[in-house]
Design an enzyme around this catalytic site. Structure first.
Site, PDB file in Angstrom:
ATOM      1  N   ASP A 112      -5.608  -6.772   5.905  1.00 50.80           N
ATOM      2  CA  ASP A 112      -6.793  -6.204   5.274  1.00 50.80           C
ATOM      3  C   ASP A 112      -7.739  -7.315   4.838  1.00 50.80           C
ATOM      4  O   ASP A 112      -8.953  -7.283   5.096  1.00 50.80           O
ATOM      5  CB  ASP A 112      -6.365  -5.351   4.078  1.00 50.80           C
ATOM      6  N   ASP A 162     -11.457  -8.715   6.878  1.00 45.16           N
ATOM      7  CA  ASP A 162     -12.742  -8.719   6.173  1.00 45.16           C
ATOM      8  C   ASP A 162     -13.348 -10.117   6.173  1.00 45.16           C
ATOM      9  O   ASP A 162     -14.569 -10.285   6.305  1.00 45.16           O
ATOM     10  CB  ASP A 162     -12.567  -8.219   4.740  1.00 45.16           C
ATOM     11  N   TYR A 168       0.819  -1.206   0.000  1.00 44.88           N
ATOM     12  CA  TYR A 168       0.000   0.000   0.000  1.00 44.88           C
ATOM     13  C   TYR A 168       0.856   1.261   0.000  1.00 44.88           C
ATOM     14  O   TYR A 168       0.422   2.310  -0.473  1.00 44.88           O
ATOM     15  CB  TYR A 168      -0.939   0.023   1.206  1.00 44.88           C
ATOM     16  N   ASP A 225      -2.379 -18.264   3.357  1.00 46.38           N
ATOM     17  CA  ASP A 225      -3.428 -19.056   2.710  1.00 46.38           C
ATOM     18  C   ASP A 225      -4.020 -20.069   3.685  1.00 46.38           C
ATOM     19  O   ASP A 225      -5.225 -20.297   3.712  1.00 46.38           O
ATOM     20  CB  ASP A 225      -2.910 -19.735   1.434  1.00 46.38           C
ATOM     21  N   LYS A 261       3.931 -15.163   4.473  1.00 40.09           N
ATOM     22  CA  LYS A 261       4.057 -16.046   3.313  1.00 40.09           C
ATOM     23  C   LYS A 261       5.542 -16.293   3.085  1.00 40.09           C
ATOM     24  O   LYS A 261       6.091 -16.087   1.997  1.00 40.09           O
ATOM     25  CB  LYS A 261       3.388 -15.418   2.083  1.00 40.09           C
TER      26      LYS A 261
END
Length: 347
Positions: free
Chosen positions: A242, A246, A136, A218, A186
Site C-alpha cells: 500500500d 503510493d 488490515y 525501508d 522486514k
C-alpha cells in the site's frame, strides 16, 4: 459480459463516468453495465457501506470497475460501517488476493515527477501486493493496559499458503516482463516477514528462470527514489505494498496516473485507480480520470480477454498526454471531462 460499476464517493462517479465513455468509444465488445452504491454513498442510502445487493452484483459480474470510497462525514461511525470497509469487504468476499499496480512514466510527464527527469524516465515496474492478510485483516481492537491506559492493537500475520500464492503471482508477472523479482519484507525484525522470505525462497525453486532478490522495506522506499529503474516486479505484503505503490505514483508524476487490478485465482478482478475519493475537489471537475481509464484498460486485458482494445486505450492516453492534455494534478487546467475528451480524440 457484465461490468459492475461501483463509483462510490467523492470523485469516484466523475472518473468512472469518463472511463465508461472511453470503453464505449474504444470498441470494447459485448459489455453491459450495471451500477450500484458503495462506500459512504451506500451507507447514507442503505445503512451499510457494502449492501447485499451491491455484493450480489459484484459476485454476478464478470469484472468490477470501482471508483473510490471515503467520506469525512462518516469518520465518526463505528469502524465496520465506515466507507473504507466496503473495499476490504469486496476483497475478502470475492477472494481478491492479488493486487497488481503498474508504475511506468509517460515520457511527456517527466517534468511532473518528483524525481529528476533522467531518473524518472527509467521507471517501469509492477508492484504485486497481497490483499487478504497482514494488519488490515488481522485481529484488531482497543483495550486498557494494566495501568488503565488506552492501547490499540492490530495483529500482522501471514500463513505460508497465503505467501506462496502471492509469490507465484509475482514470479509469473516477472516471467511475462523482464524476468526479475524483488521480494520486499522486514525480515530483520518481524517474524511475519521471516516466514514471508523463507516461503518466497522455497517457491523460487519452481522458477529457475527468474532472478530473485530481497530487500527490506525501508531500503526499498529509498531505492524507489534513488534508482527506480533497478526494479522490474516487486512482490510484498498488504501494508508495505500500500505504502510503496503510493510512493511510486509520485515518481511517475501523480497519484492520478496509477491504475490497479485486484484479482482472484481465476482472473476475475476489481479495477480501480489507486487514489482516494478526494472530497475536497469532488463535484468540481478537477479530478484526473486517467488512472481510472487505464484501470479499465487493465480490466479488458486481464479479465475480459480484449487486449487489443486495452492497447488502443493505453495508446490513446499516451497520445492525449503527448498533445498536452493536463489536469490540475499534472500542472494543467483541463477538467475531468476535457481529459476524458482528449483520450477520446486520441482514439
Amino acid at each position: 459480459m457484465l461490468i459492475a460499476l461501483l463509483a462510490g464517493d467523492g470523485i469516484g462517479p466523475e472518473v468512472v463516468a469518463e472511463a465508461v465513455r472511453v470503453l464505449e468509444a474504444a470498441g470494447a465488445r459485448d459489455l453491459t453495465f450495471e451500477a450500484a452504491p458503495v462506500g459512504g454513498a451506500a451507507y447514507k442510502a442503505e445503512g451499510h457501506p457494502l449492501p447485499p445487493a451491491t455484493l450480489d452484483l459484484a459476485r454476478r459480474a464478470d469484472a468490477i470497475l470501482f471508483g473510490a470510497v471515503g467520506d469525512p462525514t462518516c469518520d465518526s461511525l463505528e469502524r465496520h460501517l465506515r466507507p473504507e470497509q466496503a473495499i476490504l469487504g469486496l476483497r475478502k468476499e470475492l477472494a481478491l488476493f492479488a493486487n497488481l499496480r503498474p508504475a511506468k512514466l509517460f515520457p511527456e510527464l517527466a517534468d511532473a515527477s518528483a524525481l529528476r527527469p533522467e531518473v524518472a524516465t527509467r521507471i517501469d515496474l509492477v508492484i504485486v501486493r497481497e490483499l487478504n492478510g497482514d494488519v488490515y485483516f488481522g485481529e484488531k481492537g482497543m483495550r486498557k493496559t494494566g495501568a488503565g491506559r488506552r492501547e490499540g492493537y492490530d495483529i500482522m500475520s501471514y500463513n505460508e499458503d497465503e505467501v506462496a500464492r502471492i509469490a507465484r503471482v509475482g514470479f509469473e508477472t516477472a516471467r511475462a516482463r523482464r524476468g526479475r523479482l524483488c521480494s520486499v519484507d522486514k525480515a530483520n525484525v518481524l517474524e511475519t516477514s521471516q516466514l514471508w522470505r523463507d516461503v518466497v525462497i522455497e517457491v523460487a525453486a519452481e522458477y529457475p528462470d527468474i532472478a530473485l532478490s530481497h530487500m527490506y522495506v525501508d531500503n526499498a522506499a529509498m531505492q524507489l527514489v534513488r534508482d527506480p529503474g533497478q526494479f522490474d516486479v516487486i512482490v510484498t505484503g498488504n501494508l508495505f505494498g500500500d505504502i510503496l505503490s503510493d510512493q511510486a505514483s509520485m515518481c511517475v508524476g501523480s497519484i492520478g496516473m496509477l491504475p490497479s487490478a485486484s484479482l482472484d485465482a481465476n482472473q476475475k478482478g476489481l479495477y480501480e485507480p489507486i487514489h482516494g475519493s478526494a472530497p475536497d475537489i469532488a463535484g468540481q471537475g478537477k479530478a484526473n480520470p486517467l488512472a481510472t481509464i487505464l484501470s479499465a484498460a487493465m480490466m479488458l486485458r486481464y479479465s475480459l480477454g480484449q487486449a487489443d482494445v486495452a492497447d488502443r486505450i493505453e495508446a490513446a492516453v499516451a497520445k492525449a498526454l503527448a498533445r498536452g492534455a493536463r489536469s490540475a494534478d499534472l500542472g494543467g487546467a483541463m477538467t475531468t471531462a476535457q481529459m476524458g475528451q482528449a483520450v477520446l480524440a486520441g482514439l
